[in-house]
Design an enzyme around this catalytic site. Structure first.
Site, PDB file in Angstrom:
ATOM      1  N   ASP A  55       0.808  -1.225   0.000  1.00 18.78           N
ATOM      2  CA  ASP A  55       0.000   0.000   0.000  1.00 18.78           C
ATOM      3  C   ASP A  55       0.841   1.276   0.000  1.00 18.78           C
ATOM      4  O   ASP A  55       0.455   2.292   0.576  1.00 18.78           O
ATOM      5  CB  ASP A  55      -0.963   0.004   1.211  1.00 18.78           C
ATOM      6  CG  ASP A  55      -1.862  -1.221   1.216  1.00 18.78           C
ATOM      7  OD1 ASP A  55      -2.232  -1.659   0.120  1.00 18.78           O
ATOM      8  OD2 ASP A  55      -2.179  -1.724   2.305  1.00 18.78           O
ATOM      9  N   LYS A  62       1.750   2.066  -5.156  1.00 14.66           N
ATOM     10  CA  LYS A  62       2.303   1.512  -6.402  1.00 14.66           C
ATOM     11  C   LYS A  62       1.367   1.744  -7.592  1.00 14.66           C
ATOM     12  O   LYS A  62       1.812   2.072  -8.679  1.00 14.66           O
ATOM     13  CB  LYS A  62       2.533  -0.018  -6.265  1.00 14.66           C
ATOM     14  CG  LYS A  62       3.534  -0.373  -5.178  1.00 14.66           C
ATOM     15  CD  LYS A  62       3.612  -1.874  -4.979  1.00 14.66           C
ATOM     16  CE  LYS A  62       2.375  -2.489  -4.365  1.00 14.66           C
ATOM     17  NZ  LYS A  62       2.071  -2.102  -2.987  1.00 14.66           N
ATOM     18  N   GLY A  88      -4.531  -4.477  -3.766  1.00 18.10           N
ATOM     19  CA  GLY A  88      -5.555  -3.461  -3.991  1.00 18.10           C
ATOM     20  C   GLY A  88      -4.823  -2.193  -4.387  1.00 18.10           C
ATOM     21  O   GLY A  88      -4.157  -1.584  -3.555  1.00 18.10           O
ATOM     22  N   HIS A  89      -4.867  -1.855  -5.655  1.00 21.43           N
ATOM     23  CA  HIS A  89      -4.131  -0.693  -6.158  1.00 21.43           C
ATOM     24  C   HIS A  89      -5.134   0.371  -6.575  1.00 21.43           C
ATOM     25  O   HIS A  89      -5.918   0.171  -7.503  1.00 21.43           O
ATOM     26  CB  HIS A  89      -3.240  -1.103  -7.345  1.00 21.43           C
ATOM     27  CG  HIS A  89      -2.162  -2.079  -6.967  1.00 21.43           C
ATOM     28  ND1 HIS A  89      -1.241  -2.568  -7.850  1.00 21.43           N
ATOM     29  CD2 HIS A  89      -1.855  -2.650  -5.776  1.00 21.43           C
ATOM     30  CE1 HIS A  89      -0.430  -3.401  -7.226  1.00 21.43           C
ATOM     31  NE2 HIS A  89      -0.782  -3.475  -5.963  1.00 21.43           N
ATOM     32  N   GLN A  98       1.948  -6.126  -3.327  1.00 20.67           N
ATOM     33  CA  GLN A  98       2.391  -6.244  -1.937  1.00 20.67           C
ATOM     34  C   GLN A  98       3.658  -5.395  -1.736  1.00 20.67           C
ATOM     35  O   GLN A  98       3.903  -4.498  -2.515  1.00 20.67           O
ATOM     36  CB  GLN A  98       2.648  -7.705  -1.538  1.00 20.67           C
ATOM     37  CG  GLN A  98       1.390  -8.561  -1.378  1.00 20.67           C
ATOM     38  CD  GLN A  98       0.755  -8.985  -2.686  1.00 20.67           C
ATOM     39  OE1 GLN A  98       1.404  -9.597  -3.523  1.00 20.67           O
ATOM     40  NE2 GLN A  98      -0.501  -8.665  -2.877  1.00 20.67           N
TER      41      GLN A  98
HETATM   42  P1  GDP Z   1      -0.794   0.243  -3.552  1.00 20.81           P
HETATM   43  O1  GDP Z   1      -1.381  -1.029  -3.063  1.00 20.81           O
HETATM   44  O2  GDP Z   1       0.682   0.325  -3.313  1.00 20.81           O
HETATM   45  O3  GDP Z   1      -1.148   0.553  -4.985  1.00 20.81           O
HETATM   46  O4  GDP Z   1      -1.433   1.393  -2.667  1.00 20.81           O
HETATM   47  P2  GDP Z   1      -3.002   1.566  -2.300  1.00 20.81           P
HETATM   48  O5  GDP Z   1      -3.691   2.041  -3.513  1.00 20.81           O
HETATM   49  O6  GDP Z   1      -3.526   0.345  -1.636  1.00 20.81           O
HETATM   50  O7  GDP Z   1      -2.914   2.661  -1.167  1.00 20.81           O
HETATM   51  C1  GDP Z   1      -2.377   3.907  -1.408  1.00 20.81           C
HETATM   52  C2  GDP Z   1      -3.472   4.966  -1.149  1.00 20.81           C
HETATM   53  O8  GDP Z   1      -2.880   6.244  -1.135  1.00 20.81           O
HETATM   54  C3  GDP Z   1      -4.522   5.013  -2.249  1.00 20.81           C
HETATM   55  O9  GDP Z   1      -5.735   5.393  -1.678  1.00 20.81           O
HETATM   56  C4  GDP Z   1      -4.008   6.107  -3.189  1.00 20.81           C
HETATM   57  O10 GDP Z   1      -5.062   6.758  -3.885  1.00 20.81           O
HETATM   58  C5  GDP Z   1      -3.361   7.054  -2.196  1.00 20.81           C
HETATM   59  N1  GDP Z   1      -2.190   7.766  -2.703  1.00 20.81           N
HETATM   60  C6  GDP Z   1      -1.221   7.341  -3.556  1.00 20.81           C
HETATM   61  N2  GDP Z   1      -0.249   8.283  -3.680  1.00 20.81           N
HETATM   62  C7  GDP Z   1      -0.623   9.317  -2.899  1.00 20.81           C
HETATM   63  C8  GDP Z   1      -0.024  10.579  -2.569  1.00 20.81           C
HETATM   64  O11 GDP Z   1       1.067  10.920  -3.014  1.00 20.81           O
HETATM   65  N3  GDP Z   1      -0.710  11.379  -1.685  1.00 20.81           N
HETATM   66  C9  GDP Z   1      -1.901  11.013  -1.153  1.00 20.81           C
HETATM   67  N4  GDP Z   1      -2.505  11.843  -0.293  1.00 20.81           N
HETATM   68  N5  GDP Z   1      -2.492   9.835  -1.428  1.00 20.81           N
HETATM   69  C10 GDP Z   1      -1.856   8.997  -2.277  1.00 20.81           C
HETATM   70  P1  IMO Z   2      -0.894  -4.229  -2.217  1.00 20.51           P
HETATM   71  O1  IMO Z   2      -0.484  -4.775  -3.566  1.00 20.51           O
HETATM   72  C1  IMO Z   2      -0.850  -4.661   2.115  1.00 20.51           C
HETATM   73  C2  IMO Z   2      -0.866  -8.759   3.700  1.00 20.51           C
HETATM   74  C3  IMO Z   2      -2.102  -9.213   4.434  1.00 20.51           C
HETATM   75  C4  IMO Z   2      -1.476 -10.175   5.428  1.00 20.51           C
HETATM   76  C5  IMO Z   2      -0.376 -10.836   4.616  1.00 20.51           C
HETATM   77  C6  IMO Z   2      -0.747 -12.174   4.004  1.00 20.51           C
HETATM   78  O2  IMO Z   2      -2.209  -3.529  -2.234  1.00 20.51           O
HETATM   79  O3  IMO Z   2       0.202  -3.436  -1.609  1.00 20.51           O
HETATM   80  P2  IMO Z   2      -2.312 -12.877   1.975  1.00 20.51           P
HETATM   81  O4  IMO Z   2      -3.759 -12.676   1.737  1.00 20.51           O
HETATM   82  O5  IMO Z   2      -1.421 -12.308   0.922  1.00 20.51           O
HETATM   83  O6  IMO Z   2      -1.965 -14.321   2.254  1.00 20.51           O
HETATM   84  O7  IMO Z   2      -2.001 -12.087   3.345  1.00 20.51           O
HETATM   85  O8  IMO Z   2      -0.056  -9.926   3.571  1.00 20.51           O
HETATM   86  N1  IMO Z   2      -1.095  -8.237   2.332  1.00 20.51           N
HETATM   87  C7  IMO Z   2      -1.042  -6.936   2.001  1.00 20.51           C
HETATM   88  N2  IMO Z   2      -0.861  -5.847   2.771  1.00 20.51           N
HETATM   89  N3  IMO Z   2      -0.978  -4.534   0.783  1.00 20.51           N
HETATM   90  C8  IMO Z   2      -1.134  -5.626  -0.006  1.00 20.51           C
HETATM   91  O9  IMO Z   2      -1.148  -5.557  -1.340  1.00 20.51           O
HETATM   92  C9  IMO Z   2      -1.216  -6.906   0.614  1.00 20.51           C
HETATM   93  N4  IMO Z   2      -1.387  -8.158   0.148  1.00 20.51           N
HETATM   94  C10 IMO Z   2      -1.302  -8.963   1.211  1.00 20.51           C
HETATM   95  O10 IMO Z   2      -2.744  -8.126   5.072  1.00 20.51           O
HETATM   96  O11 IMO Z   2      -0.871  -9.462   6.482  1.00 20.51           O
HETATM   97 MG    MG Z   3      -2.913  -1.686  -1.777  1.00 19.96          MG
END
Ligand code: GDP
Ligand code: IMO
Ligand code: MG
Length: 434
Positions: A13, A16, A40-41, A223
């Site tokens: 998270d 990416k 979850g991106h 991840q």
């Molecule tokens: P990922 O799994 O690495 O793709 O990250 P996620 O999408 O799960 O979580 C990142 C969250 O931060 C999402 O809600 C994005 O919309 C938000 N986000 C990404 N870059 C930025 C940033 O530079 N500033 C802010 N405020 N939010 C961001």
């Molecule tokens: P993105 O791509 C954050 C964590 C789960 C748990 C562990 C194992 O959005 O960054 P799993 O279901 O993979 O067997 O769970 O890994 N986890 C993540 N945490 N971002 C993710 O993906 C994750 N994918 C798995 O919360 O601790």
């Molecule tokens: Mg994510």
């Protein structure tokens, strides 16, 4: 470029999805190489928010090829729902290609994920419950169903004859009351295979061909490196290799193609699920960061644990993946704090530590040591406009200091700077004058 890998440097998270979406404009294709719908991106374009689980973020850019590589595990029902949802919002999936070698997440994988977690009692991993671990276990045990089987009814029928009774034994042993219905699973999965067959291909050959033609290929990690099955905080990890080395293997191309690796570093740290987190903040400051950063899981909606930036973690993961640049995200969230802490090393029994021990009992004993830096005022809309038009020099001075400190400690340049959720709220510093 032409082959650029984007890797999460922390526990996932990091942002990416947003970074890949930004860079995808310059690329011909975007390839996911590991993980499944545990990812979850989120990508925000204008006021529209997209949450992608299976589909590479490049799907949002018309004309780009979006590839799901052999290293990914696919839940076909979820993937189809995602495709349908995007198409209902006017985004075509016609440029999607799915590896015929990718393993399939079956209904019993989801059930076993839950059952195994329940069996662990106090030592739960806190998985996403998507069946990721059991699907990768079956792949390693050579009990997997692959996409090439899913699109071939005879092959799937033969496999299920053997697999369903075997998995029933496991569910019974775990005390799960579910009775698997082989005929129903076959029917459901044949239908998925029928619908997905148009996308299934030898994707390794497709990626290879693009690289040979000197097209730009972006590899989208899922991840984070600290969730890597080998190098992360085992057993509190996911079940795939999340480091850059797997970008080649999980896509079916030679590692010699990989040119650049951007490590996505969130300006602070978060973690979902259980496991060690040395710089976790358990007080009001942690809650304030969580609230400002909207730190709730894109996949499960669970609140994310928040902590200070940990440069021991990012230094370790930079070494593992060979980062060539830092994509620093969510620095805007840190606006409005008087001071900010950054962990530079750990102290273990009075000794300075700059790496992550394999033994979690030792990691538990590591005490983070911090450098305290001055905070900056929150950036308002006018300030943001000025920054986006004038660039790095228009950032608050203390924010620049924070960035330079990270660059100095990690010995790497910040190449992209995330300043908000929207696609345009980003500074491209690749041509910054030093
Ligand atoms: P990922 O799994 O690495 O793709 O990250 P996620 O999408 O799960 O979580 C990142 C969250 O931060 C999402 O809600 C994005 O919309 C938000 N986000 C990404 N870059 C930025 C940033 O530079 N500033 C802010 N405020 N939010 C961001
Ligand atoms: P993105 O791509 C954050 C964590 C789960 C748990 C562990 C194992 O959005 O960054 P799993 O279901 O993979 O067997 O769970 O890994 N986890 C993540 N945490 N971002 C993710 O993906 C994750 N994918 C798995 O919360 O601790
Ligand atoms: Mg994510």
């Amino acid at each position: 470029m032409p082959a650029l890998v984007v890797i999460g440097s922390q526990w996932g998270d990091e942002g990416k999805g947003k970074i890949v979406d930004f860079l995808a404009e310059e690329a011909a294709m975007v390839v996911r190489f590991q993980g499944g719908n545990n990812a979850g991106h989120s990508v925000k374009i204008g006021e529209e928010l997209f949450a992608l689980h299976h589909l590479p973020s490049g799907i949002l850019r018309p004309g780009k090829l979006a590839v799901i590589g052999n290293g990914v595990v696919i839940d076909p029902g979820v993937l189809l729902q995602e495709i349908d949802k995007l198409e209902s919002r006017g985004i075509s999936a016609k440029n999607l290609r799915i590896s015929d070698r990718a393993n399939v997440i079956m209904p019993y994988h989801r059930l076993l994920d839950g059952a195994e977690e329940r069996m662990r009692k106090g030592a739960r991993v806190g998985t996403t419950g998507r069946g990721i671990g059991p699907a990768y276990s079956d792949k390693a045990s050579r009990l997997g169903v692959r996409m090439c089987d899913l699109v071939d009814e005879d092959a799937l029928t033969e496999k299920l004859k053997f697999l369903v009774p075997l998995k029933q034994l496991m569910l019974d042993a775990y005390g799960d009351p579910t009775k698997l219905d082989q005929a129903a699973i076959l029917k459901e999965y044949c239908e998925y295979g029928r619908r997905l067959s148009m996308y299934v291909a030898d994707t390794g050959a497709i990626v290879e061909k693009a690289l040979e033609a000197k097209k730009r290929v972006l590899f989208e990690g899922a991840q984070g490196s600290m969730l890597d099955i080998d190098h992360g905080t085992y057993p509190f990890v996911t079940s795939s290799q999340t480091v850059s080395g797997n970008a080649a293997s999980g896509s079916g191309v030679s590692p010699l193609w990989l040119d650049e690796v951007f490590g996505v570093v969130k300006a602070y740290t978060t973690r979902v699920g259980a496991g060690p987190f040395p710089t976790e903040i358990s007080d009001e400051t942690g809650r304030k960061i969580a609230e400002k950063g909207g730190e709730f899981g894109t996949t499960t909606g669970r609140p994310r644990r928040c902590g200070w930036l940990d440069l021991v973690v990012t230094g370790y993961t930079s070494r593992l993946s060979g980062f060539t640049g830092i994509a620093l995200t969510k620095i805007d969230v840190l606006g409005g704090f008087d001071e900010l802490k950054v962990c530079t090393h750990y102290s273990l029994d009075g000794k300075k530590m700059r790496t992550i021990p394999a033994d979690l009992r030792l990691l538990d004993k590591c005490e983070p040591r911090y450098r305290t830096l001055d905070g900056w005022e929150e950036i308002d809309n006018e300030g943001m406009k000025r920054i986006l038009s004038k660039g790095f020099g228009a950032l608050p001075e203390d924010m620049r200091r924070y960035i330079r400190f990270i660059e100095k400690e990690m010995e790497l340049p910040v190449v992209l700077l995330g300043l908000g959720r929207r696609r345009n709220e980003m500074l491209d510093l690749r041509k910054r004058m030093w």
